[in-house]
Design an enzyme around this catalytic site. Structure first.
Site, PDB file in Angstrom:
ATOM      1  N   TYR A   7       0.807  -1.098   0.016  1.00  0.00           N
ATOM      2  CA  TYR A   7      -0.009   0.149  -0.024  1.00  0.00           C
ATOM      3  C   TYR A   7       0.870   1.222   0.126  1.00  0.00           C
ATOM      4  CZ  TYR A   7      -4.234  -2.788   0.106  1.00  0.00           C
ATOM      5  OH  TYR A   7      -5.193  -3.503  -0.483  1.00  0.00           O
ATOM      6  N   VAL A  20      -9.255   4.206  -4.256  1.00  0.00           N
ATOM      7  CA  VAL A  20      -8.520   4.617  -2.922  1.00  0.00           C
ATOM      8  C   VAL A  20      -7.571   5.372  -3.241  1.00  0.00           C
ATOM      9  CG1 VAL A  20      -8.944   2.193  -1.817  1.00  0.00           C
ATOM     10  CG2 VAL A  20      -6.839   2.531  -3.146  1.00  0.00           C
ATOM     11  N   ASP A  21      -7.412   6.032  -4.311  1.00  0.00           N
ATOM     12  CA  ASP A  21      -6.754   7.392  -4.767  1.00  0.00           C
ATOM     13  C   ASP A  21      -7.262   8.278  -4.377  1.00  0.00           C
ATOM     14  OD1 ASP A  21      -7.763   6.238  -7.953  1.00  0.00           O
ATOM     15  OD2 ASP A  21      -8.088   8.299  -7.243  1.00  0.00           O
ATOM     16  N   HIS A  48     -14.480   2.154  -0.346  1.00  0.00           N
ATOM     17  CA  HIS A  48     -13.361   1.033  -0.266  1.00  0.00           C
ATOM     18  C   HIS A  48     -12.215   1.875   0.640  1.00  0.00           C
ATOM     19  CE1 HIS A  48     -14.588  -2.017  -3.669  1.00  0.00           C
ATOM     20  NE2 HIS A  48     -15.361  -2.133  -2.565  1.00  0.00           N
ATOM     21  N   CYS A 100      -6.796   1.806  13.409  1.00  0.00           N
ATOM     22  CA  CYS A 100      -6.171   0.795  14.161  1.00  0.00           C
ATOM     23  C   CYS A 100      -6.971  -0.417  14.137  1.00  0.00           C
ATOM     24  CB  CYS A 100      -6.156   1.418  15.559  1.00  0.00           C
ATOM     25  SG  CYS A 100      -5.545   0.349  16.985  1.00  0.00           S
ATOM     26  N   CYS A 139      -8.532  -0.793  17.877  1.00  0.00           N
ATOM     27  CA  CYS A 139      -9.748   0.016  18.752  1.00  0.00           C
ATOM     28  C   CYS A 139     -10.632   0.709  17.343  1.00  0.00           C
ATOM     29  CB  CYS A 139      -9.150   1.101  19.406  1.00  0.00           C
ATOM     30  SG  CYS A 139      -8.325   2.549  18.770  1.00  0.00           S
ATOM     31  N   GLY A 184     -16.011   3.493 -15.505  1.00  0.00           N
ATOM     32  CA  GLY A 184     -14.766   2.723 -15.346  1.00  0.00           C
ATOM     33  C   GLY A 184     -14.869   1.638 -14.355  1.00  0.00           C
ATOM     34  N   THR A 185     -15.805   0.832 -14.271  1.00  0.00           N
ATOM     35  CA  THR A 185     -15.769  -0.156 -13.233  1.00  0.00           C
ATOM     36  C   THR A 185     -16.298  -1.359 -13.887  1.00  0.00           C
ATOM     37  OG1 THR A 185     -16.365  -1.231 -11.193  1.00  0.00           O
ATOM     38  CG2 THR A 185     -18.316   0.624 -12.361  1.00  0.00           C
TER      39      THR A 185
HETATM   40  P1  NAD Z   1     -17.819 -11.654  -2.206  1.00  0.00           P
HETATM   41  O1  NAD Z   1     -17.645 -12.785  -1.313  1.00  0.00           O
HETATM   42  O2  NAD Z   1     -18.658 -10.412  -1.841  1.00  0.00           O
HETATM   43  O3  NAD Z   1     -18.413 -11.972  -3.506  1.00  0.00           O
HETATM   44  C1  NAD Z   1     -17.531 -12.848  -4.384  1.00  0.00           C
HETATM   45  C2  NAD Z   1     -18.182 -12.703  -5.841  1.00  0.00           C
HETATM   46  O4  NAD Z   1     -19.247 -13.499  -5.565  1.00  0.00           O
HETATM   47  C3  NAD Z   1     -18.094 -11.566  -6.325  1.00  0.00           C
HETATM   48  O5  NAD Z   1     -17.048 -11.088  -6.958  1.00  0.00           O
HETATM   49  C4  NAD Z   1     -19.302 -11.554  -7.179  1.00  0.00           C
HETATM   50  O6  NAD Z   1     -18.960 -12.493  -8.546  1.00  0.00           O
HETATM   51  C5  NAD Z   1     -20.233 -12.761  -6.487  1.00  0.00           C
HETATM   52  N1  NAD Z   1     -21.138 -12.033  -5.835  1.00  0.00           N
HETATM   53  C6  NAD Z   1     -21.003 -11.579  -4.594  1.00  0.00           C
HETATM   54  N2  NAD Z   1     -22.270 -10.911  -4.043  1.00  0.00           N
HETATM   55  C7  NAD Z   1     -23.009 -11.051  -4.904  1.00  0.00           C
HETATM   56  C8  NAD Z   1     -24.469 -10.758  -5.153  1.00  0.00           C
HETATM   57  N3  NAD Z   1     -25.175 -10.085  -4.322  1.00  0.00           N
HETATM   58  N4  NAD Z   1     -25.207 -11.139  -6.358  1.00  0.00           N
HETATM   59  C9  NAD Z   1     -24.453 -11.837  -7.371  1.00  0.00           C
HETATM   60  N5  NAD Z   1     -22.920 -12.188  -7.165  1.00  0.00           N
HETATM   61  C10 NAD Z   1     -22.425 -11.898  -6.273  1.00  0.00           C
HETATM   62  O7  NAD Z   1     -16.541 -11.004  -2.525  1.00  0.00           O
HETATM   63  P2  NAD Z   1     -15.936  -9.517  -3.094  1.00  0.00           P
HETATM   64  O8  NAD Z   1     -16.670  -9.326  -4.117  1.00  0.00           O
HETATM   65  O9  NAD Z   1     -14.595  -9.558  -3.029  1.00  0.00           O
HETATM   66  O10 NAD Z   1     -16.481  -8.447  -2.010  1.00  0.00           O
HETATM   67  C11 NAD Z   1     -16.591  -9.059  -0.543  1.00  0.00           C
HETATM   68  C12 NAD Z   1     -16.504  -7.385   0.091  1.00  0.00           C
HETATM   69  O11 NAD Z   1     -15.416  -7.180   0.143  1.00  0.00           O
HETATM   70  C13 NAD Z   1     -17.486  -6.336  -0.617  1.00  0.00           C
HETATM   71  O12 NAD Z   1     -18.009  -5.686   0.582  1.00  0.00           O
HETATM   72  C14 NAD Z   1     -16.471  -5.691  -1.290  1.00  0.00           C
HETATM   73  O13 NAD Z   1     -16.919  -4.164  -1.302  1.00  0.00           O
HETATM   74  C15 NAD Z   1     -15.194  -5.844  -0.546  1.00  0.00           C
HETATM   75  N6  NAD Z   1     -14.144  -5.789  -1.336  1.00  0.00           N
HETATM   76  C16 NAD Z   1     -13.906  -6.377  -2.340  1.00  0.00           C
HETATM   77  C17 NAD Z   1     -12.784  -6.284  -3.205  1.00  0.00           C
HETATM   78  C18 NAD Z   1     -12.625  -7.194  -4.329  1.00  0.00           C
HETATM   79  O14 NAD Z   1     -11.857  -6.850  -5.254  1.00  0.00           O
HETATM   80  N7  NAD Z   1     -13.440  -8.233  -4.299  1.00  0.00           N
HETATM   81  C19 NAD Z   1     -12.140  -5.334  -2.718  1.00  0.00           C
HETATM   82  C20 NAD Z   1     -12.094  -4.656  -1.595  1.00  0.00           C
HETATM   83  C21 NAD Z   1     -13.201  -4.757  -1.121  1.00  0.00           C
HETATM   84  N1  APR Z   2     -11.664   4.481 -19.688  1.00  0.00           N
HETATM   85  C1  APR Z   2     -12.604   3.970 -19.241  1.00  0.00           C
HETATM   86  N2  APR Z   2     -12.663   2.824 -18.642  1.00  0.00           N
HETATM   87  C2  APR Z   2     -11.553   2.144 -18.264  1.00  0.00           C
HETATM   88  C3  APR Z   2     -10.337   2.599 -18.871  1.00  0.00           C
HETATM   89  C4  APR Z   2     -10.406   3.785 -19.645  1.00  0.00           C
HETATM   90  N3  APR Z   2      -9.201   4.368 -19.835  1.00  0.00           N
HETATM   91  N4  APR Z   2      -9.498   1.674 -18.629  1.00  0.00           N
HETATM   92  C5  APR Z   2      -9.923   0.690 -18.274  1.00  0.00           C
HETATM   93  N5  APR Z   2     -11.384   0.774 -18.116  1.00  0.00           N
HETATM   94  C6  APR Z   2     -12.368   0.214 -17.469  1.00  0.00           C
HETATM   95  C7  APR Z   2     -12.282  -1.464 -17.837  1.00  0.00           C
HETATM   96  O1  APR Z   2     -12.977  -1.740 -19.015  1.00  0.00           O
HETATM   97  C8  APR Z   2     -12.749  -1.962 -16.556  1.00  0.00           C
HETATM   98  O2  APR Z   2     -14.375  -2.188 -16.693  1.00  0.00           O
HETATM   99  O3  APR Z   2     -12.348   0.209 -16.197  1.00  0.00           O
HETATM  100  C9  APR Z   2     -12.697  -1.043 -15.437  1.00  0.00           C
HETATM  101  C10 APR Z   2     -11.333  -1.587 -14.406  1.00  0.00           C
HETATM  102  O4  APR Z   2     -12.204  -2.701 -13.725  1.00  0.00           O
HETATM  103  P1  APR Z   2     -11.344  -3.242 -12.584  1.00  0.00           P
HETATM  104  O5  APR Z   2      -9.895  -3.323 -12.700  1.00  0.00           O
HETATM  105  O6  APR Z   2     -12.004  -4.579 -12.121  1.00  0.00           O
HETATM  106  O7  APR Z   2     -11.513  -2.030 -11.550  1.00  0.00           O
HETATM  107  P2  APR Z   2     -12.765  -1.786 -10.638  1.00  0.00           P
HETATM  108  O8  APR Z   2     -14.079  -2.010 -11.315  1.00  0.00           O
HETATM  109  O9  APR Z   2     -12.621  -0.388  -9.977  1.00  0.00           O
HETATM  110  O10 APR Z   2     -12.461  -2.964  -9.458  1.00  0.00           O
HETATM  111  C11 APR Z   2     -13.538  -2.794  -8.368  1.00  0.00           C
HETATM  112  O11 APR Z   2     -12.388  -4.382  -7.101  1.00  0.00           O
HETATM  113  O12 APR Z   2     -10.288  -5.265  -6.182  1.00  0.00           O
HETATM  114  C12 APR Z   2     -11.370  -4.477  -6.024  1.00  0.00           C
HETATM  115  O13 APR Z   2     -11.219  -2.662  -4.457  1.00  0.00           O
HETATM  116  C13 APR Z   2     -10.811  -2.979  -5.644  1.00  0.00           C
HETATM  117  O14 APR Z   2     -12.015  -1.064  -5.803  1.00  0.00           O
HETATM  118  C14 APR Z   2     -11.681  -2.190  -6.538  1.00  0.00           C
HETATM  119  C15 APR Z   2     -12.780  -3.115  -6.840  1.00  0.00           C
END
Ligand code: NAD
Ligand code: APR
Length: 234
Positions: free
Chosen positions: A53, A90-91, A106, A114, A117, A172-173
Protein backbone atom coordinates in the site's frame (compact mmCIF):
# COMPACT_ATOMS: atom_id res chain seq x y z
CA UNK A 1 -34.54 18.89 -8.31
CA UNK A 2 -32.81 16.13 -10.30
CA UNK A 3 -30.67 13.73 -8.23
CA UNK A 4 -27.57 12.14 -9.77
CA UNK A 5 -25.36 9.39 -8.32
CA UNK A 6 -22.05 8.66 -10.05
CA UNK A 7 -20.02 5.48 -9.31
CA UNK A 8 -16.38 5.44 -10.34
CA UNK A 9 -13.91 2.55 -10.56
CA UNK A 10 -10.26 2.07 -11.44
CA UNK A 11 -10.96 2.88 -15.10
CA UNK A 12 -11.41 6.59 -14.39
CA UNK A 13 -7.86 6.71 -13.02
CA UNK A 14 -6.33 4.48 -15.71
CA UNK A 15 -5.33 7.42 -17.95
CA UNK A 16 -3.71 9.08 -14.94
CA UNK A 17 -1.29 6.16 -15.03
CA UNK A 18 -2.79 4.21 -12.11
CA UNK A 19 -3.33 0.58 -13.06
CA UNK A 20 -6.67 -1.14 -12.93
CA UNK A 21 -7.22 -4.51 -11.27
CA UNK A 22 -8.58 -6.85 -13.89
CA UNK A 23 -7.45 -5.47 -17.21
CA UNK A 24 -4.45 -6.89 -19.05
CA UNK A 25 -1.46 -6.61 -16.59
CA UNK A 26 -3.90 -5.34 -13.94
CA UNK A 27 -2.91 -5.30 -10.28
CA UNK A 28 -4.48 -8.69 -9.55
CA UNK A 29 -2.54 -10.26 -12.40
CA UNK A 30 0.72 -9.20 -10.66
CA UNK A 31 -0.14 -9.61 -6.99
CA UNK A 32 -1.88 -12.37 -5.08
CA UNK A 33 -4.85 -10.43 -3.77
CA UNK A 34 -5.38 -12.94 -0.94
CA UNK A 35 -1.93 -11.89 0.34
CA UNK A 36 -2.30 -8.09 0.02
CA UNK A 37 -6.05 -7.34 0.05
CA UNK A 38 -7.48 -9.50 2.82
CA UNK A 39 -7.38 -9.27 6.65
CA UNK A 40 -5.89 -12.77 6.68
CA UNK A 41 -3.05 -11.65 4.39
CA UNK A 42 -2.37 -8.72 6.72
CA UNK A 43 -2.27 -10.99 9.77
CA UNK A 44 0.10 -13.40 8.01
CA UNK A 45 2.54 -10.75 6.81
CA UNK A 46 1.73 -7.13 7.79
CA UNK A 47 4.99 -5.80 6.37
CA UNK A 48 4.21 -7.17 2.88
CA UNK A 49 0.79 -5.49 2.98
CA UNK A 50 2.19 -2.18 4.25
CA UNK A 51 4.88 -2.22 1.53
CA UNK A 52 2.19 -2.92 -1.09
CA UNK A 53 0.00 0.00 0.00
CA UNK A 54 2.91 2.38 0.57
CA UNK A 55 3.98 1.69 -3.05
CA UNK A 56 0.41 2.26 -4.29
CA UNK A 57 0.25 5.50 -2.32
CA UNK A 58 3.48 6.73 -3.87
CA UNK A 59 2.09 5.94 -7.36
CA UNK A 60 -1.17 7.66 -6.50
CA UNK A 61 0.64 10.79 -5.31
CA UNK A 62 2.81 10.88 -8.45
CA UNK A 63 -0.31 10.71 -10.63
CA UNK A 64 -2.42 13.68 -11.69
CA UNK A 65 -6.18 13.93 -12.26
CA UNK A 66 -7.12 13.48 -15.93
CA UNK A 67 -9.86 15.19 -18.05
CA UNK A 68 -12.46 12.72 -16.74
CA UNK A 69 -11.88 13.78 -13.11
CA UNK A 70 -11.81 17.44 -14.19
CA UNK A 71 -15.10 17.11 -16.11
CA UNK A 72 -16.82 15.79 -12.97
CA UNK A 73 -15.60 18.89 -11.11
CA UNK A 74 -17.18 21.12 -13.77
CA UNK A 75 -20.36 19.11 -13.47
CA UNK A 76 -20.43 19.42 -9.66
CA UNK A 77 -19.84 23.18 -9.91
CA UNK A 78 -22.51 23.91 -12.56
CA UNK A 79 -25.07 21.09 -12.29
CA UNK A 80 -28.41 22.39 -11.00
CA UNK A 81 -29.35 19.09 -9.33
CA UNK A 82 -27.97 17.11 -6.38
CA UNK A 83 -24.81 15.14 -7.24
CA UNK A 84 -22.89 12.49 -5.29
CA UNK A 85 -19.73 10.67 -6.38
CA UNK A 86 -19.31 7.19 -4.88
CA UNK A 87 -15.87 5.82 -5.68
CA UNK A 88 -14.42 2.33 -5.28
CA UNK A 89 -11.00 3.89 -5.82
CA UNK A 90 -8.58 4.45 -2.98
CA UNK A 91 -6.65 7.19 -4.79
CA UNK A 92 -7.57 10.83 -4.06
CA UNK A 93 -7.65 12.06 -7.68
CA UNK A 94 -11.30 13.17 -7.42
CA UNK A 95 -10.43 15.39 -4.44
CA UNK A 96 -7.22 16.67 -6.01
CA UNK A 97 -9.18 17.59 -9.16
CA UNK A 98 -11.56 19.61 -6.95
CA UNK A 99 -14.56 17.32 -6.37
CA UNK A 100 -16.16 17.95 -2.97
CA UNK A 101 -18.96 15.44 -2.48
CA UNK A 102 -17.11 12.10 -2.69
CA UNK A 103 -17.68 8.88 -0.69
CA UNK A 104 -14.84 6.32 -0.72
CA UNK A 105 -16.59 2.97 -0.20
CA UNK A 106 -13.28 1.06 -0.15
CA UNK A 107 -11.39 3.57 2.00
CA UNK A 108 -8.38 5.61 0.91
CA UNK A 109 -4.61 5.26 0.68
CA UNK A 110 -4.24 8.44 2.74
CA UNK A 111 -5.68 6.92 5.91
CA UNK A 112 -4.62 4.54 8.67
CA UNK A 113 -6.91 2.45 10.84
CA UNK A 114 -6.21 0.79 14.18
CA UNK A 115 -7.10 -2.90 13.97
CA UNK A 116 -7.39 -2.93 17.79
CA UNK A 117 -9.67 0.04 18.58
CA UNK A 118 -10.97 1.19 15.16
CA UNK A 119 -9.42 4.68 15.45
CA UNK A 120 -8.72 6.35 12.05
CA UNK A 121 -6.03 8.90 11.32
CA UNK A 122 -4.40 10.45 8.25
CA UNK A 123 -1.14 8.55 7.89
CA UNK A 124 1.37 9.74 5.29
CA UNK A 125 2.79 6.25 5.25
CA UNK A 126 2.52 3.51 7.83
CA UNK A 127 6.12 2.43 7.69
CA UNK A 128 6.00 -0.46 10.11
CA UNK A 129 3.23 -2.60 11.60
CA UNK A 130 4.64 -1.51 14.96
CA UNK A 131 3.49 2.09 14.36
CA UNK A 132 1.43 2.75 17.51
CA UNK A 133 -2.17 3.85 17.25
CA UNK A 134 -2.42 7.48 18.52
CA UNK A 135 -5.60 6.57 20.45
CA UNK A 136 -4.93 3.24 22.13
CA UNK A 137 -1.13 3.07 21.56
CA UNK A 138 -1.24 -0.59 20.54
CA UNK A 139 0.89 -1.53 17.51
CA UNK A 140 -2.07 -2.48 15.28
CA UNK A 141 -1.86 0.12 12.49
CA UNK A 142 -3.22 -1.02 9.11
CA UNK A 143 -4.15 0.80 5.89
CA UNK A 144 -7.69 2.25 6.04
CA UNK A 145 -8.64 0.17 3.00
CA UNK A 146 -11.68 -2.13 2.76
CA UNK A 147 -10.34 -5.59 1.88
CA UNK A 148 -11.98 -8.62 0.33
CA UNK A 149 -14.67 -9.94 2.58
CA UNK A 150 -14.88 -6.74 4.63
CA UNK A 151 -17.91 -4.49 4.54
CA UNK A 152 -17.64 -1.28 2.50
CA UNK A 153 -17.93 2.16 4.11
CA UNK A 154 -20.94 4.54 3.80
CA UNK A 155 -23.34 1.84 2.59
CA UNK A 156 -26.46 3.27 4.29
CA UNK A 157 -25.85 6.70 2.70
CA UNK A 158 -25.12 5.07 -0.66
CA UNK A 159 -28.25 2.89 -0.69
CA UNK A 160 -30.38 5.86 0.36
CA UNK A 161 -28.91 7.96 -2.48
CA UNK A 162 -29.57 5.15 -4.98
CA UNK A 163 -33.18 4.80 -3.85
CA UNK A 164 -33.72 8.56 -4.41
CA UNK A 165 -31.69 8.88 -7.64
CA UNK A 166 -33.20 10.03 -10.94
CA UNK A 167 -29.98 9.08 -12.74
CA UNK A 168 -27.10 6.68 -11.99
CA UNK A 169 -23.86 6.79 -14.01
CA UNK A 170 -21.07 4.17 -13.61
CA UNK A 171 -17.64 5.16 -14.93
CA UNK A 172 -14.72 2.74 -15.43
CA UNK A 173 -15.76 -0.18 -13.30
CA UNK A 174 -15.90 -3.83 -14.35
CA UNK A 175 -19.04 -4.65 -12.38
CA UNK A 176 -17.41 -7.68 -10.75
CA UNK A 177 -17.32 -6.61 -7.08
CA UNK A 178 -20.42 -6.49 -4.93
CA UNK A 179 -22.25 -4.54 -3.63
CA UNK A 180 -21.11 -1.86 -6.15
CA UNK A 181 -21.85 -4.22 -9.06
CA UNK A 182 -25.53 -4.25 -8.06
CA UNK A 183 -25.92 -0.45 -7.81
CA UNK A 184 -27.39 -0.12 -11.32
CA UNK A 185 -30.00 -2.76 -10.43
CA UNK A 186 -30.74 -0.95 -7.16
CA UNK A 187 -31.07 2.46 -8.85
CA UNK A 188 -33.02 1.07 -11.82
CA UNK A 189 -35.50 -0.66 -9.50
CA UNK A 190 -36.12 2.77 -7.95
CA UNK A 191 -36.82 4.22 -11.40
CA UNK A 192 -33.47 5.85 -12.19
CA UNK A 193 -32.02 6.15 -15.69
CA UNK A 194 -28.73 4.19 -15.70
CA UNK A 195 -25.78 5.03 -17.95
CA UNK A 196 -22.46 3.12 -18.18
CA UNK A 197 -19.33 4.92 -19.40
CA UNK A 198 -16.52 2.42 -19.90
CA UNK A 199 -13.65 1.41 -22.17
CA UNK A 200 -15.52 -1.87 -22.70
CA UNK A 201 -18.89 -3.18 -21.58
CA UNK A 202 -18.85 -4.33 -17.95
CA UNK A 203 -20.17 -7.60 -16.57
CA UNK A 204 -23.38 -5.75 -15.60
CA UNK A 205 -23.86 -3.73 -18.81
CA UNK A 206 -27.34 -5.30 -19.30
CA UNK A 207 -28.44 -3.52 -16.08
CA UNK A 208 -27.99 -0.13 -17.81
CA UNK A 209 -30.37 1.82 -20.08
CA UNK A 210 -27.43 3.10 -22.13
CA UNK A 211 -23.76 2.09 -22.51
CA UNK A 212 -21.17 4.39 -24.08
CA UNK A 213 -17.75 2.93 -24.83
CA UNK A 214 -14.47 4.79 -25.09
CA UNK A 215 -11.65 6.17 -22.93
CA UNK A 216 -12.96 8.02 -19.87
CA UNK A 217 -10.78 11.04 -20.68
CA UNK A 218 -12.91 11.54 -23.82
CA UNK A 219 -16.39 10.13 -23.12
CA UNK A 220 -16.79 11.64 -19.64
CA UNK A 221 -16.09 15.24 -20.75
CA UNK A 222 -18.38 14.70 -23.78
CA UNK A 223 -21.21 13.46 -21.56
CA UNK A 224 -20.72 16.29 -19.02
CA UNK A 225 -20.83 18.88 -21.83
CA UNK A 226 -24.19 17.44 -22.96
CA UNK A 227 -25.61 17.51 -19.41
CA UNK A 228 -24.49 21.09 -18.79
CA UNK A 229 -25.88 22.22 -22.16
CA UNK A 230 -29.25 20.61 -21.32
CA UNK A 231 -29.12 21.61 -17.65
CA UNK A 232 -30.16 18.06 -16.75
CA UNK A 233 -29.09 14.47 -17.19
CA UNK A 234 -32.50 13.39 -18.48
P1 NAD B 1 -17.82 -11.63 -2.23
O1 NAD B 1 -17.64 -12.84 -1.42
O2 NAD B 1 -18.74 -10.56 -1.75
O3 NAD B 1 -18.26 -11.96 -3.71
C1 NAD B 1 -17.39 -12.79 -4.50
C2 NAD B 1 -18.05 -12.84 -5.83
O4 NAD B 1 -19.37 -13.36 -5.67
C3 NAD B 1 -18.23 -11.46 -6.41
O5 NAD B 1 -17.05 -11.06 -7.04
C4 NAD B 1 -19.41 -11.70 -7.32
O6 NAD B 1 -18.94 -12.29 -8.51
C5 NAD B 1 -20.22 -12.69 -6.53
N1 NAD B 1 -21.22 -11.98 -5.73
C6 NAD B 1 -21.05 -11.42 -4.51
N2 NAD B 1 -22.19 -10.87 -4.09
C7 NAD B 1 -23.08 -11.09 -5.07
C8 NAD B 1 -24.45 -10.74 -5.25
N3 NAD B 1 -25.11 -10.04 -4.33
N4 NAD B 1 -25.08 -11.15 -6.38
C9 NAD B 1 -24.40 -11.87 -7.29
N5 NAD B 1 -23.12 -12.22 -7.21
C10 NAD B 1 -22.48 -11.82 -6.11
O7 NAD B 1 -16.38 -11.07 -2.38
P2 NAD B 1 -15.96 -9.71 -3.01
O8 NAD B 1 -16.70 -9.46 -4.29
O9 NAD B 1 -14.50 -9.83 -3.12
O10 NAD B 1 -16.39 -8.52 -2.01
C11 NAD B 1 -16.67 -8.83 -0.64
C12 NAD B 1 -16.61 -7.54 0.09
O11 NAD B 1 -15.24 -7.11 0.01
C13 NAD B 1 -17.47 -6.48 -0.52
O12 NAD B 1 -18.02 -5.72 0.53
C14 NAD B 1 -16.49 -5.63 -1.29
O13 NAD B 1 -16.86 -4.25 -1.33
C15 NAD B 1 -15.24 -5.77 -0.46
N6 NAD B 1 -14.08 -5.60 -1.30
C16 NAD B 1 -13.94 -6.41 -2.36
C17 NAD B 1 -12.84 -6.25 -3.16
C18 NAD B 1 -12.70 -7.13 -4.38
O14 NAD B 1 -11.85 -6.89 -5.22
N7 NAD B 1 -13.55 -8.15 -4.48
C19 NAD B 1 -11.87 -5.30 -2.84
C20 NAD B 1 -12.08 -4.50 -1.74
C21 NAD B 1 -13.20 -4.67 -0.98
N1 APR C 1 -11.51 4.56 -19.62
C1 APR C 1 -12.66 4.01 -19.17
N2 APR C 1 -12.73 2.79 -18.61
C2 APR C 1 -11.57 2.10 -18.49
C3 APR C 1 -10.33 2.61 -18.95
C4 APR C 1 -10.34 3.90 -19.53
N3 APR C 1 -9.22 4.47 -19.99
N4 APR C 1 -9.38 1.66 -18.70
C5 APR C 1 -10.01 0.63 -18.11
N5 APR C 1 -11.32 0.88 -18.01
C6 APR C 1 -12.36 0.02 -17.41
C7 APR C 1 -12.26 -1.43 -17.80
O1 APR C 1 -13.00 -1.66 -19.00
C8 APR C 1 -12.95 -2.09 -16.58
O2 APR C 1 -14.34 -2.14 -16.78
O3 APR C 1 -12.15 0.06 -16.03
C9 APR C 1 -12.62 -1.15 -15.45
C10 APR C 1 -11.55 -1.68 -14.53
O4 APR C 1 -12.10 -2.79 -13.85
P1 APR C 1 -11.36 -3.33 -12.53
O5 APR C 1 -9.92 -3.44 -12.82
O6 APR C 1 -12.12 -4.53 -12.09
O7 APR C 1 -11.53 -2.14 -11.48
P2 APR C 1 -12.80 -1.86 -10.57
O8 APR C 1 -14.07 -2.17 -11.30
O9 APR C 1 -12.62 -0.51 -10.01
O10 APR C 1 -12.62 -2.94 -9.37
C11 APR C 1 -13.58 -2.87 -8.31
O11 APR C 1 -12.27 -4.44 -7.09
O12 APR C 1 -10.35 -5.35 -6.29
C12 APR C 1 -11.35 -4.45 -6.01
O13 APR C 1 -11.04 -2.77 -4.44
C13 APR C 1 -10.85 -3.09 -5.79
O14 APR C 1 -12.27 -1.16 -5.92
C14 APR C 1 -11.76 -2.24 -6.67
C15 APR C 1 -12.88 -3.19 -7.02
Amino acid sequence: MERLVILTGAGISAESGLGTFRDKDGLWTRHDLSEVATPEGFSRNPKRVLDFYNARRANSRAAAPNPAHEALVRLEQSYLGEMLIVTQNVDDLHERAGSRNVLHMHGTLEGALCAACGHRWPAPAIQRPQDPCPACTTAQARPDIVWFGEYPYHMEDIWQALRRADAFVAIGTSGTVYPAAAFAQDAGRAGAFCLELNAEASAVAPDFDEVRLGPASRIVPDWVAEVLARGRVL
